[in-house]
Design an enzyme around this catalytic site. Structure first.
Site, PDB file in Angstrom:
ATOM      1  N   LYS A   9      33.733  26.830  48.248  1.00 34.84           N
ATOM      2  CA  LYS A   9      32.907  27.817  47.553  1.00 34.84           C
ATOM      3  C   LYS A   9      31.859  28.403  48.499  1.00 34.84           C
ATOM      4  O   LYS A   9      31.653  27.882  49.609  1.00 34.84           O
ATOM      5  CB  LYS A   9      32.252  27.140  46.341  1.00 34.84           C
ATOM      6  CG  LYS A   9      33.271  26.594  45.317  1.00 34.84           C
ATOM      7  CD  LYS A   9      32.593  25.895  44.145  1.00 34.84           C
ATOM      8  CE  LYS A   9      33.613  25.301  43.182  1.00 34.84           C
ATOM      9  NZ  LYS A   9      32.975  24.659  42.003  1.00 34.84           N
ATOM     10  N   ASN A 112      28.534  22.929  44.002  1.00 39.73           N
ATOM     11  CA  ASN A 112      29.220  21.688  44.361  1.00 39.73           C
ATOM     12  C   ASN A 112      30.320  21.863  45.393  1.00 39.73           C
ATOM     13  O   ASN A 112      31.259  21.084  45.479  1.00 39.73           O
ATOM     14  CB  ASN A 112      29.685  20.944  43.106  1.00 39.73           C
ATOM     15  CG  ASN A 112      30.672  21.749  42.283  1.00 39.73           C
ATOM     16  OD1 ASN A 112      31.128  22.809  42.719  1.00 39.73           O
ATOM     17  ND2 ASN A 112      31.024  21.252  41.116  1.00 39.73           N
ATOM     18  N   HIS A 115      36.301  23.530  45.107  1.00 41.33           N
ATOM     19  CA  HIS A 115      37.146  23.474  43.914  1.00 41.33           C
ATOM     20  C   HIS A 115      38.473  22.809  44.255  1.00 41.33           C
ATOM     21  O   HIS A 115      39.029  23.070  45.323  1.00 41.33           O
ATOM     22  CB  HIS A 115      37.438  24.886  43.385  1.00 41.33           C
ATOM     23  CG  HIS A 115      38.606  24.915  42.433  1.00 41.33           C
ATOM     24  ND1 HIS A 115      38.481  24.551  41.111  1.00 41.33           N
ATOM     25  CD2 HIS A 115      39.924  25.188  42.625  1.00 41.33           C
ATOM     26  CE1 HIS A 115      39.672  24.634  40.528  1.00 41.33           C
ATOM     27  NE2 HIS A 115      40.561  25.015  41.423  1.00 41.33           N
ATOM     28  N   GLU A 126      47.000  28.460  39.609  1.00 44.09           N
ATOM     29  CA  GLU A 126      45.964  28.902  40.544  1.00 44.09           C
ATOM     30  C   GLU A 126      46.563  29.391  41.864  1.00 44.09           C
ATOM     31  O   GLU A 126      46.084  30.379  42.435  1.00 44.09           O
ATOM     32  CB  GLU A 126      44.968  27.760  40.779  1.00 44.09           C
ATOM     33  CG  GLU A 126      44.153  27.479  39.511  1.00 44.09           C
ATOM     34  CD  GLU A 126      43.241  26.275  39.606  1.00 44.09           C
ATOM     35  OE1 GLU A 126      42.451  26.065  38.654  1.00 44.09           O
ATOM     36  OE2 GLU A 126      43.298  25.517  40.605  1.00 44.09           O
TER      37      GLU A 126
HETATM   38  P1  ATP Z   1      36.123  22.978  39.852  1.00 43.27           P
HETATM   39  O1  ATP Z   1      37.026  23.551  38.772  1.00 43.27           O
HETATM   40  O2  ATP Z   1      35.175  24.009  40.428  1.00 43.27           O
HETATM   41  O3  ATP Z   1      36.908  22.220  40.880  1.00 43.27           O
HETATM   42  P2  ATP Z   1      35.578  20.710  38.192  1.00 43.27           P
HETATM   43  O4  ATP Z   1      37.025  20.765  37.883  1.00 43.27           O
HETATM   44  O5  ATP Z   1      35.015  19.435  38.738  1.00 43.27           O
HETATM   45  O6  ATP Z   1      35.170  21.872  39.192  1.00 43.27           O
HETATM   46  P3  ATP Z   1      35.078  22.139  35.744  1.00 43.27           P
HETATM   47  O7  ATP Z   1      34.838  21.482  34.430  1.00 43.27           O
HETATM   48  O8  ATP Z   1      36.389  22.786  35.993  1.00 43.27           O
HETATM   49  O9  ATP Z   1      34.732  21.067  36.893  1.00 43.27           O
HETATM   50  O10 ATP Z   1      33.895  23.199  35.931  1.00 43.27           O
HETATM   51  C1  ATP Z   1      34.025  24.227  36.894  1.00 43.27           C
HETATM   52  C2  ATP Z   1      32.682  24.412  37.572  1.00 43.27           C
HETATM   53  O11 ATP Z   1      31.719  24.788  36.608  1.00 43.27           O
HETATM   54  C3  ATP Z   1      32.121  23.151  38.208  1.00 43.27           C
HETATM   55  O12 ATP Z   1      32.592  22.958  39.536  1.00 43.27           O
HETATM   56  C4  ATP Z   1      30.638  23.405  38.191  1.00 43.27           C
HETATM   57  O13 ATP Z   1      30.202  24.153  39.319  1.00 43.27           O
HETATM   58  C5  ATP Z   1      30.466  24.245  36.952  1.00 43.27           C
HETATM   59  N1  ATP Z   1      29.988  23.395  35.859  1.00 43.27           N
HETATM   60  C6  ATP Z   1      30.719  22.481  35.184  1.00 43.27           C
HETATM   61  N2  ATP Z   1      29.973  21.861  34.260  1.00 43.27           N
HETATM   62  C7  ATP Z   1      28.726  22.388  34.374  1.00 43.27           C
HETATM   63  C8  ATP Z   1      27.495  22.178  33.711  1.00 43.27           C
HETATM   64  N3  ATP Z   1      27.381  21.274  32.735  1.00 43.27           N
HETATM   65  N4  ATP Z   1      26.432  22.925  34.094  1.00 43.27           N
HETATM   66  C9  ATP Z   1      26.545  23.840  35.076  1.00 43.27           C
HETATM   67  N5  ATP Z   1      27.670  24.089  35.748  1.00 43.27           N
HETATM   68  C10 ATP Z   1      28.751  23.371  35.401  1.00 43.27           C
HETATM   69 MG    MG Z   2      38.005  22.522  37.256  1.00 47.49          MG
END
Ligand code: ATP
Ligand code: MG
Length: 137
Positions: A9, A112, A115, A126
């Protein structure tokens, strides 16, 4: 063999940790079969995170992922989808163990670093969203 979609990211790109992240997947034994940098369009970002569109953080998420360059990659190998998720750590970096990518490089859930696809079917969706067939080896 299995393939997964990984994206570094904008925060990860800005901080100069792309090489470290690539090295971890190479060292594990996975094969890089596609890679490019781009600034994602709003349309691409909204489609990528479409499962989260009702979440209160959706707009911030799309704004962030479109705020700068992303390195989009496809990695291939045995059980790469689930193993990459283990290497990445938990969604919240504060819950991620040291030794994972988020555990080593991040503290903020909205910043974070990386992805990774959460399931084999998601990975297929994706990969075809981010890459043309001819861009993959
Ligand atoms: P990614 O899809 O980016 O790999 P992930 O699978 O660990 O992350 P997801 O639930 O898919 O988590 O959420 C996508 C992104 O949304 C997260 O990487 C994070 O940056 C953001 N996100 C998720 N939960 C929260 C939250 N509670 N507050 C703020 N941002 C969040
Ligand atoms: Mg995710």
């Amino acid at each position: 063999t299995e393939r997964t979609f990984i994206a570094v990211k904008p925060d990860g790109m800005n901080r100069g940790i792309l090489g470290n992240i690539i090295s971890r997947f190479e060292a594990k034994g996975y094969k890089l079969v596609g890679i490019k940098t781009l600034v994602p369009s709003k349309q691409l970002a909204e489609e990528h995170y479409s499962a989260l569109k009702e979440k209160p953080f959706f707009k911030d998420l799309v704004d962030f992922i479109t705020s700068g360059p992303v390195c989009a990659m496809v990695w291939e190998g045995e059980q790469v989808v689930v193993t990459a998720r283990k290497m990445i750590g938990e969604t919240n970096p504060l819950s991620s163990a040291p030794g994972t990518i988020r555990g080593d490089f991040a503290v903020d859930v909205g910043r974070n670093v990386i992805h990774g696809s959460d399931a084999v079917e998601t990975a297929q969706r994706e990969i075809s969203l981010w890459f043309e067939q001819g861009e993959l080896t």
